[in-house]
Design an enzyme around this catalytic site. Structure first.
Site: not given
Ligand code: SDX
Length: 375
Positions: A219, A258, A312
């Site tokens: 997050h 996201h 971010d």
């Molecule tokens: C913020 O919610 C909000 O509005 C938050 C925010 C706000 O203003 O409040 O926008 C601020 O928190 C932005 C997000 C910051 N976080 C990061 O940058 C951390 C990296 N991102 C990931 O951890 C992820 O994208 C999340 C946590 C943000 C979202 O994750 P989800 O929706 O739970 O999706 P997921 O983890 O289930 O991913 C789906 C697929 C997976 O692959 P498969 O298992 O289906 O094969 O996409 C892949 C994931 O591995 N994936 C990524 C990835 N994000 C998703 N692969 C590599 N790098 C990534 N960053």
């Protein structure tokens, strides 16, 4: 009733504050798109918009700014409390501790009327810059700098942090970052604040819960993690191999992906332009260039899976160019998001029902009791 892991498909609240279209990459605060607000508004104007559901007249804005500035001073004991925090404490722990302590000096802390909560929202928003900036000064062995009542939230923060008048460019850069981070639907930290206030707990407790939630690298902590990633990669030549290895290991690349946006996060679009401009201004373009290369390779590798830069990714380079220490990046996010958190708490209370979802029990039944000596 089905189990929705991470509540990804669950609508858990109604809000009038921000609208997000994840497919089209749209973010609006009370119907006004984020690009128009970033170009034209001040952070204080956006806070008024979020809390009052409309833009202020010039007089209303003037009075609101005056109200914020007149509440920016800290309770006297808070200054000693900052000095008592271990200098090597994590700034987000220091912030959570100090925000929570503000409740000790607020006689209205436990009054949950709309009027009392409106005033507590003002106190929380206007005091947080002094808490963050002066913890940083304390840990660096510098004298405290008290808030000035003639500066904006962004300008006043830079003044307290550096002890110098902010440059117009830096003040505007920070003001835009505060606008872009102010609210974002039912993200994890906002949800935490709404769960807390739905029990009729107090606003200080709800904001403290939100700060703890924001800290996580999935997050708000991602902006710091992006900076550590850029450091870890080290050189442009190593970007591709670094990304390929982490993607192969199914590691998350910080600043990408996201829960809602399946296209470019509109805030990242704006911050990317900003990061480029600030990098050019400061002459230090290495991080920006590396960020662009990461973005390009990630687009080639996973762009078709809806994994794009989020807020971010470029905020890291922007905050670095402004001259902030890396571990102040997430406190900056919190400083802005207090506007959204407080607004959501007041919105929750306006039509409250205790937030208490179910858990599906998947453990055993009909287990016998066994005395400890027989186990
Ligand atoms: C913020 O919610 C909000 O509005 C938050 C925010 C706000 O203003 O409040 O926008 C601020 O928190 C932005 C997000 C910051 N976080 C990061 O940058 C951390 C990296 N991102 C990931 O951890 C992820 O994208 C999340 C946590 C943000 C979202 O994750 P989800 O929706 O739970 O999706 P997921 O983890 O289930 O991913 C789906 C697929 C997976 O692959 P498969 O298992 O289906 O094969 O996409 C892949 C994931 O591995 N994936 C990524 C990835 N994000 C998703 N692969 C590599 N790098 C990534 N960053």
């Amino acid at each position: 009733m089905s189990f929705d892991k991470g509540l990804a498909k669950t609508v858990a609240a109604e809000t009038e504050m921000s609208f997000i279209d994840g497919e089209r990459g749209v973010l609006e605060y009370v119907g006004i798109d984020i690009d128009s607000l970033a170009r034209n508004a001040t952070f204080e104007e956006v806070v008024y918009l979020l809390w009052n559901r409309r833009l202020p007249t010039r007089d209303e804005l003037g009075r609101f700014v005056q109200l914020l500035r007149s509440n920016s001073e800290l309770p006297e004991p808070a200054w000693d409390m900052i000095r008592s925090i271990p200098p090597d404490a994590a700034p987000m722990h220091a912030l959570q501790t100090m925000v929570s302590s503000l409740a000790l000096f607020d006689p209205e802390a436990d009054i949950n009327t709309p009027e009392a909560n409106d005033l507590k929202a003002v106190r929380l928003l206007s005091k947080t810059p002094a808490l963050i900036a002066n913890f940083d000064r304390h840990r660096k062995g510098l004298d405290m700098v008290r808030p000035r009542q003639d500066l904006s939230i962004a300008g006043g923060f830079i003044y307290m942090l550096t002890g110098e008048e902010p440059t117009e460019t830096m003040e505007r850069a920070l003001d835009v970052c505060l606008i872009l981070h102010a609210d974002h639907g039912l993200n994890a930290s906002t949800f935490a604040s709404r769960v807390c206030i739905s029990t009729l707990s107090d606003l200080y407790s709800a904001i403290t819960a939100a700060i703890g939630t924001l800290r996580g690298p999935l997050h708000g902590g991602a902006n710091e993690a992006v900076m550590h990633m850029l450091d870890e990669i080290g050189s442009m030549d190593d970007v591709e191999s670094y990304l390929d290895e982490r993607l192969r290991n199914k590691d998350k690349i910080m600043g990408f992906g996201h829960r809602v946006y399946k296209t470019f996060d509109p805030r990242a679009t704006y911050l990317k332009t900003f990061a480029e401009q600030l990098a050019a201004d400061t002459g230090n373009t290495d991080l920006y260039q590396m960020s662009r290369l990461i973005e390009q390779i990630m687009h080639e590798r996973v762009g078709d899976r809806g994994i794009h830069p989020n807020v971010d990714f470029y905020s890291a380079t922007t905050y670095f160019s402004i001259g902030l220490d890396v571990d102040l990046f997430t406190p900056m996010f919190a400083m802005s998001r207090i506007a959204g958190w407080a607004g959501h708490c007041i919105e929750q209370l306006s039509d409250n029902r205790l937030i208490r979802p179910k858990a599906s029990y998947v453990g055993p039944h009909e287990q016998p009791w066994v005395d400890i000596d027989d186990r």
